[in-house]
Enzyme design. Structure first.
Site: not given
Ligand code: ADP
Ligand code: MG
Length: 393
Positions: A117, A205
Site C-alpha cells: 500500500y 493513493e
C-alpha cells in the site's frame, strides 16, 4: 477535484512512475481491440468511476459482474465490457445508488509477487505531506489502521526538498524489500511524492502497489485528488473533470459562486458564512432535525445568488422546509430580506420557511418581514428559529 484512474496513471507516467501498459475503451469492440493490442495472455478490464472498492463491487444490472475483472481473450474482454458499459456499479464507496460506468481501462495483467500500500496525504500533525506505506496492500487501509496499526509506516517530508533518499530507504527496508526491489522502491517513493507536490494533490493513493517477481514496482491502481484551492495554478486539469461523477446541484452551485453540499436530511438551510452554516446544521440536529444540505451564500450575496440558492435547495425532493440564518455583517439584513422576497415570488416557495436575522439593519429587515404578506415565520434567535423550523416539518 477527483479524477479517474486512467487519467491519474497518465499523469503518473509523465512523472516517471511505472504503471502497467493500458488502453482506454469506451465500447465493447474497443475493449476487444485493446486486448489484442496489449498482446498478452492476460488482461484486466477495469471500470472507471470516482470510487474505490471496484474489485469487490457488483453491477445492479448484472449481479455476477465485478467492477474489475481478469480476462484471457478478446472475446472475454468484449463480453465483460458489454455488461459493464452503461451499467451501474455499486461499491463500498459509491453508496447504494452506485455510479454509471461509461469508460473502461484495459490493462496488461501482471504477475504479482507482493501487493503493498502507498498513500500520500496532507497531515495536520506534520503540517505538510506524509508518505504512508504498508505491507498490507490491496486491503482497505482504514481496516489495517484499525486492526494492525503497527503495519502502517509514515514519513513526513518537506514540500521544497521532497522525500529524501534516506527516508525512502528506511521505509523500503521496513517493508522487507531487497535487491532490485529495494532500489526501485526508493525511486518510486521519491517520484510519487514529487508528483503529489507538483500537481498540488490533496491525496494520491496507490493500492495495490505491486512488486513483481523481477523486483519491479508498478502502480496497479491510482486514486488522485487535487486540492481545489490550487486548481487555478493548473488550468490544464479542467479537461480532466468529469461532471457526470459530481452531484449536479453542487456543480450548479459552484457556477453561481455558492458553496453547497447535499446531505440526506429534509430541512434545507441557507446561511451566510461557512462557520455559521456549520453551527446552523449543529443546532438543527440538536433540536431533532436533519439538515438537507450545507449552503453558504458567502459574505456579499446578491439577489441572483439568493434566488439560485433557493432554487438549488428546493430542487432536492427531500426538502420539507427551509431555515434561513443570516448574520448581517458586511451584508445588510434589509438587503437579504429584499433578496428573500424576490426569490420567494420568483420561485414560489411552498414549504415552510423560517428566517432568523441578526446584525446590520436588523430592525428595518424585521419590519419588512412583518408586513411582507408572505408566509414567512421569523425566529427571534438561532434556537427559536431551529425549533420552529424542526416543528414546521
Ligand atoms: P479497486 O481498488 O477499486 O478495487 P484495483 O485497481 O485496486 O481497484 O483492482 C482490484 C484488484 O484487481 C487489485 O487488488 C488486483 O488484485 C487486481 N488487478 C487490478 N489490476 C490488475 C492488473 N493489471 N494485473 C493483475 N491484477 C490486477
Ligand atoms: Mg485499489
Amino acid at each position: 477535484m477527483k479524477i479517474h484512474e486512467y487519467q491519474a496513471k497518465q499523469l503518473l507516467v509523465k512523472a516517471g512512475v511505472p504503471v502497467p501498459r493500458n488502453i482506454v475503451a469506451r465500447t465493447p469492440d474497443e475493449a476487444a481491440r485493446a486486448f489484442q493490442e496489449l498482446g498478452g495472455e492476460l488482461a484486466v478490464v477495469k471500470s472507471q468511476i470516482h470510487a474505490g472498492g471496484r474489485g469487490k463491487g457488483r453491477f445492479n444490472e448484472h449481479p455476477e459482474q465485478p467492477g474489475v475483472v481478469l480476462v484471457r481473450s478478446a472475446d472475454e474482454a468484449k463480453a465483460h465490457a458489454a455488461r459493464m458499459l452503461g451499467s451501474t456499479l455499486v461499491t463500498i464507496q459509491t453508496g447504494p445508488e452506485g455510479k454509471q460506468v461509461s469508460t473502461l481501462l484495459v490493462e496488461a495483467g501482471l504477475k504479482i509477487a507482493r501487493e503493498l500500500y502507498l498513500g500520500v496525504v496532507v497531515d495536520r500533525e506534520a503540517g505538510g505531506p506524509v508518505l504512508i506505506v504498508s505491507s498490507e496492500g490491496g486491503m482497505e487501509i482504514e481496516v489495517v489502521a484499525h486492526d494492525s496499526p503497527e503495519k502502517i509506516l509514515k514519513e513526513a517530508f518537506d514540500v521544497s526538498a521532497g522525500l529524501q533518499a534516506f527516508q525512502a530507504r528506511k521505509l523500503a527496508f521496513a517493508l522487507g524489500l531487497e535487491g532490485a526491489a529495494l532500489k526501485n522502491a526508493v525511486g518510486f517513493f521519491q517520484k510519487t511524492c514529487q508528483f503529489f507536490v507538483d500537481n498540488d494533490c490533496s491525496m494520491a493513493e496507490i493500492n495495490p502497489l505491486v512488486v513483481t517477481a523481477d523486483g519491479e514496482l508498478i502502480a496497479l491502481d491510482a486514486k488522485v485528488t487535487f486540492d481545489d484551492n490550487a486548481l487555478f495554478r493548473h488550468p490544464e486539469f479542467a479537461e480532466l473533470r468529469d461532471l457526470n461523477e459530481e452531484e449536479p446541484m453542487e456543480v450548479q452551485a459552484q457556477k453561481a459562486g455558492l458553496s453547497y453540499v447535499k446531505l440526506d436530511g429534509n430541512l434545507g438551510c441557507l446561511v451566510n458564512g461557512a462557520g455559521l452554516a456549520m453551527s446552523t446544521m449543529d443546532i438543527i440536529k440538536l433540536h431533532g432535525g436533519e439538515p438537507a444540505n450545507f449552503l453558504d451564500v458567502g459574505g456579499g450575496a446578491n439577489v441572483d445568488q439568493v434566488t439560485e440558492a433557493f432554487r438549488i435547495i428546493l430542487a432536492d425532493p427531500n426538502v420539507k422546509g427551509v431555515l434561513v440564518n443570516i448574520f448581517g455583517g458586511i451584508m445588510k439584513c434589509d438587503t437579504i430580506v429584499t433578496a428573500l422576497m424576490t426569490a420567494y415570488d420568483k420561485i414560489g416557495i411552498k414549504v415552510p420557511l423560517v428566517v432568523r436575522l441578526e446584525g446590520t439593519n436588523v430592525e428595518i429587515a424585521r419590519k419588512m418581514l412583518a408586513v411582507s404578506g408572505r408566509n414567512i415565520v421569523t425566529g427571534t434567535d438561532l434556537t427559536d428559529a431551529a425549533k420552529k423550523a424542526v416543528a414546521a416539518i
